[in-house]
Design an enzyme around this catalytic site. Structure first.
Site, PDB file in Angstrom:
ATOM      1  N   GLY A   1      -4.938   4.364  -9.431  1.00 41.39           N
ATOM      2  CA  GLY A   1      -5.621   5.533  -8.893  1.00 41.39           C
ATOM      3  C   GLY A   1      -4.675   6.387  -8.076  1.00 41.39           C
ATOM      4  O   GLY A   1      -3.955   5.868  -7.223  1.00 41.39           O
TER       5      GLY A   1
ATOM      6  N   ASP B   1       0.826  -1.207   0.000  1.00 43.29           N
ATOM      7  CA  ASP B   1       0.000   0.000   0.000  1.00 43.29           C
ATOM      8  C   ASP B   1       0.858   1.254   0.000  1.00 43.29           C
ATOM      9  O   ASP B   1       1.573   1.530   0.961  1.00 43.29           O
ATOM     10  CB  ASP B   1      -0.912  -0.022   1.233  1.00 43.29           C
ATOM     11  CG  ASP B   1      -2.012   1.015   1.156  1.00 43.29           C
ATOM     12  OD1 ASP B   1      -2.388   1.390   0.036  1.00 43.29           O
ATOM     13  OD2 ASP B   1      -2.493   1.447   2.220  1.00 43.29           O
TER      14      ASP B   1
ATOM     15  N   GLY C   1      -9.738   9.470  -5.105  1.00 44.01           N
ATOM     16  CA  GLY C   1     -10.631   9.047  -4.035  1.00 44.01           C
ATOM     17  C   GLY C   1     -11.426  10.211  -3.459  1.00 44.01           C
ATOM     18  O   GLY C   1     -10.997  11.372  -3.512  1.00 44.01           O
TER      19      GLY C   1
ATOM     20  N   GLY D   1      -5.120  10.210  -6.341  1.00 43.44           N
ATOM     21  CA  GLY D   1      -5.799  11.478  -6.131  1.00 43.44           C
ATOM     22  C   GLY D   1      -7.252  11.501  -6.537  1.00 43.44           C
ATOM     23  O   GLY D   1      -7.883  12.562  -6.527  1.00 43.44           O
TER      24      GLY D   1
ATOM     25  N   CYS E   1      -9.543  12.165  -0.884  1.00 47.40           N
ATOM     26  CA  CYS E   1      -8.150  12.378  -1.277  1.00 47.40           C
ATOM     27  C   CYS E   1      -7.978  13.764  -1.893  1.00 47.40           C
ATOM     28  O   CYS E   1      -8.805  14.200  -2.699  1.00 47.40           O
ATOM     29  CB  CYS E   1      -7.730  11.302  -2.274  1.00 47.40           C
ATOM     30  SG  CYS E   1      -5.968  11.292  -2.634  1.00 47.40           S
TER      31      CYS E   1
ATOM     32  N   ARG F   1       2.193   5.401   4.063  1.00 44.78           N
ATOM     33  CA  ARG F   1       1.622   5.340   2.710  1.00 44.78           C
ATOM     34  C   ARG F   1       1.993   6.567   1.889  1.00 44.78           C
ATOM     35  O   ARG F   1       2.168   6.499   0.673  1.00 44.78           O
ATOM     36  CB  ARG F   1       0.101   5.216   2.797  1.00 44.78           C
ATOM     37  CG  ARG F   1      -0.574   4.944   1.463  1.00 44.78           C
ATOM     38  CD  ARG F   1      -2.077   4.764   1.608  1.00 44.78           C
ATOM     39  NE  ARG F   1      -2.624   4.091   0.440  1.00 44.78           N
ATOM     40  CZ  ARG F   1      -2.984   4.718  -0.681  1.00 44.78           C
ATOM     41  NH1 ARG F   1      -2.852   6.031  -0.760  1.00 44.78           N
ATOM     42  NH2 ARG F   1      -3.458   4.037  -1.709  1.00 44.78           N
TER      43      ARG F   1
ATOM     44  N   GLN G   1      -2.729  14.786   2.470  1.00 44.90           N
ATOM     45  CA  GLN G   1      -3.167  14.430   1.123  1.00 44.90           C
ATOM     46  C   GLN G   1      -4.567  13.808   1.164  1.00 44.90           C
ATOM     47  O   GLN G   1      -4.982  13.124   0.235  1.00 44.90           O
ATOM     48  CB  GLN G   1      -2.172  13.473   0.467  1.00 44.90           C
ATOM     49  CG  GLN G   1      -0.817  14.115   0.193  1.00 44.90           C
ATOM     50  CD  GLN G   1       0.086  13.244  -0.655  1.00 44.90           C
ATOM     51  OE1 GLN G   1      -0.337  12.718  -1.679  1.00 44.90           O
ATOM     52  NE2 GLN G   1       1.334  13.073  -0.214  1.00 44.90           N
TER      53      GLN G   1
ATOM     54  N   SER H   1       0.812   5.488  -1.804  1.00 42.25           N
ATOM     55  CA  SER H   1       0.103   6.454  -2.644  1.00 42.25           C
ATOM     56  C   SER H   1       0.758   6.595  -4.007  1.00 42.25           C
ATOM     57  O   SER H   1       0.095   6.925  -4.988  1.00 42.25           O
ATOM     58  CB  SER H   1       0.064   7.822  -1.952  1.00 42.25           C
ATOM     59  OG  SER H   1       1.383   8.327  -1.796  1.00 42.25           O
TER      60      SER H   1
ATOM     61  N   GLY I   1     -14.086   2.727  -1.280  1.00 43.45           N
ATOM     62  CA  GLY I   1     -13.852   3.190   0.077  1.00 43.45           C
ATOM     63  C   GLY I   1     -15.102   3.820   0.649  1.00 43.45           C
ATOM     64  O   GLY I   1     -15.823   3.214   1.431  1.00 43.45           O
TER      65      GLY I   1
ATOM     66  N   SER J   1     -24.059  19.925 -20.123  1.00 45.23           N
ATOM     67  CA  SER J   1     -25.521  19.878 -20.239  1.00 45.23           C
ATOM     68  C   SER J   1     -26.018  18.441 -20.314  1.00 45.23           C
ATOM     69  O   SER J   1     -27.077  18.102 -19.768  1.00 45.23           O
ATOM     70  CB  SER J   1     -25.974  20.643 -21.489  1.00 45.23           C
ATOM     71  OG  SER J   1     -25.649  22.008 -21.381  1.00 45.23           O
TER      72      SER J   1
END
EC number: 1.1.1.205
Length: 526
Positions: A326, A276, A330, A328, A333, A439, A451, A278, A389, A506
């Protein structure tokens, strides 16, 4: 004047036109219109030729492990502990137990998952004749089940004397009495060599709660439980090993100190480890993946988080069995805002998944999932599964207690692992590294740069209702698209038969609830 054609020739005339909508590569051409995320596009419907119930969502989550629902719960300390991991596995998905706790505590959670359901239980908890009723009650409280065999030596491969059930001890007042005073001795047993199917049939007909398997000398060698038989009936999609134990995953950091943690997790029965971080493209993660593959070859490794092909190549070369995509995206996040690094999720999932597929490495779209449609879009762009999450944080099975918000709504706490609330929380990590700080590479920083944020999420009830809603919804979506399984979905996307359309601001407004004075948005009923 427009010529009116023969309606019977409609399919023939259609061949004169290019396919409606966009090919996925045209859709995600960031040179033309910038990188996209899930809300920026739709998948065009196809032809329905089968019922939604016939749609299979079976998918690989690592090189070796397959699950029947492409859903994972995130290793966050407000999302996944043993209760979430157990129920995600029962419902066909997978829970990843967080590591913001002491290693022994995390290993205990893994052990609870692995003991929850079994075929033949090869390592049952065995009592000795000297064990007291009070001690048996404590074991029941600790493990969440009763029904313990009693043997002469209090070990496996010792002569079986009886079984203590929850009913035997529930109302027994003297806690100092030995279990031999209350245990059942009129046992039904099966001999060594009995197959699982045969043993299940004996258990069905005996009306007993446990079926001990004994050798010719009457010594206990394994155990079968009626509750496990019932779980097989009630949870047909359950993510299980051939041994019938539930599949279990847990997170560790990239720090050398977590090699000790990993050993404890493996000893507890871990199947999949998630490294784990980031930002997964680091010398620390590459070294950890190589260490795991060399020292624990039976454990599959999921690396990440990453958002580019270059990051993916480094982790695949190190031996990763799966990738988490992934950075940023979340809900809790703020990495993209604060670090100016990351990538819109749709672009990241497609780029990494298409590359990883060439090496047979499954990918997990992690973050940015706000609703059921986002799950389908992540899968369509090549992810084998989707990690959630905030969508699961408000459920009964997530850690923490419900409380009433200032608006009078029932909520649960939810926090990003990069939030200051996590980085400064010493109550969970104990003497070990703080998982949030580790992390985000901040454990030695005097100034902690957040973060993530901390907040709350509204009550979603139990995942025993919520996850089946997600599964049924994905099945209906694939039916609308005209594909019967996830392989067909990905193949259709790659060859251009599954098409896409961009959405203007739209169009996004049009595609949501609009024009009503009031409305109630009830997502499902069961």
């Amino acid at each position: 004047m427009v010529e009116i054609l023969d309606y019977t020739k409609a399919l023939e005339v259609l061949k004169e036109y290019p396919g409606d909508g966009l090919h996925v590569d045209t859709l995600l051409d960031s040179d033309s219109h910038g990188a996209l995320t899930y809300n920026d596009f739709l998948i065009l419907p196809g032809s329905i030729t089968f019922p939604a119930s016939d749609v299979s969502l079976e998918t690989r989550v690592t090189r070796r492990f397959t699950i029947k629902a492409p859903l994972l719960s995130s290793p966050m300390d407000t999302v996944t502990e043993h209760s979430m991991a157990i129920h995600m596995a029962l419902l066909g998905g997978l829970g990843v137990i967080h590591n913001n706790c002491p290693p022994d505590e995390q290993a205990e959670m893994v052990r609870k998952v692995k003991r929850y359901e079994n075929g033949f239980i090869q390592d049952p908890i065995v009592l000795s004749p000297e064990t007291t009723v009070g001690e048996a009650k404590e074991l029941k409280t600790k493990w969440g089940f009763g029904g313990f065999p009693v043997t002469e030596k209090g070990t496996l491969h010792s002569k079986l004397l009886g079984i203590v059930t929850s009913r035997d001890i529930q109302f027994h007042k003297n806690h100092e009495d030995p279990v031999t005073a209350v245990m059942a001795t009129d046992l039904v047993t099966a001999p060594a060599g009995t197959t699982l199917a045969e043993a299940n049939e004996v258990l069905r007909s005996s009306k007993k709660g446990k079926l001990p398997i004994v050798d010719k000398d009457g010594s206990l060698i394994s155990l079968l439980s009626r509750s496990d038989l019932m779980k097989n009936i009630h949870y047909p999609l359950a993510s299980k090993l051939p041994s019938k134990q539930l599949l279990c995953a847990a997170a560790i950091s990239t720090h050398d100190a977590d090699k000790v943690r990993l050993q404890k997790l493996v000893d507890a029965g871990l199947d999949i480890v998630v490294v784990d971080s980031s930002q997964g493209h680091s010398t620390f993660q590459i070294a950890m993946i190589k260490y795991i593959k060399q020292n624990f070859p039976d454990i599959d490794v999921i690396g990440g988080n990453i958002v580019t092909r270059e990051q993916a190549a480094a982790l695949i070369a190190a031996g990763a069995d799966g990738l988490r995509i992934g950075m940023g995206s979340g809900s809790a996040c703020i990495t993209q805002e604060v670090m100016a690094a990351g990538r819109p999720q749709a672009a990241a999932v497609r780029s990494v998944s298409a590359f990883a597929a060439r090496f047979g490495v499954p990918t997990i779209a992690d973050g940015g999932v706000q609703n059921l449609g986002h799950i389908v879009k992540g899968l369509a762009l090549g992810a084998s599964a989707v990690m959630m999450g905030s969508l699961l944080a408000g459920t009964t099975e997530s850690p923490g207690e419900y409380f009433m918000s200032s608006e009078g709504q029932l909520v649960k706490a939810f926090r990003g692992m990069g939030s200051i609330a996590v980085m400064e929380d010493k109550s969970k990590s104990g003497a070990g590294n703080n998982a949030g700080a580790s992390r985000y590479f901040s454990e030695n920083d005097k100034v902690k740069v957040a973060q993530g944020v901390a907040g709350s999420v509204i009550d979603r009830g139990s995942i025993t209702q919520y996850v089946p809603y997600l599964v049924a919804g994905v099945q209906h979506s694939l039916q609308d698209i005209g594909v019967q399984n996830l392989d067909a979905l990905r193949e259709g996307v790659n060859n251009g038969t599954v098409r896409f359309e961009m959405r203007s601001a739209s169009a996004q407004t049009e595609g949501n609830v609009h024009g009503l004075h009031t409305h109630e948005k009830k997502l499902y009923s069961s």
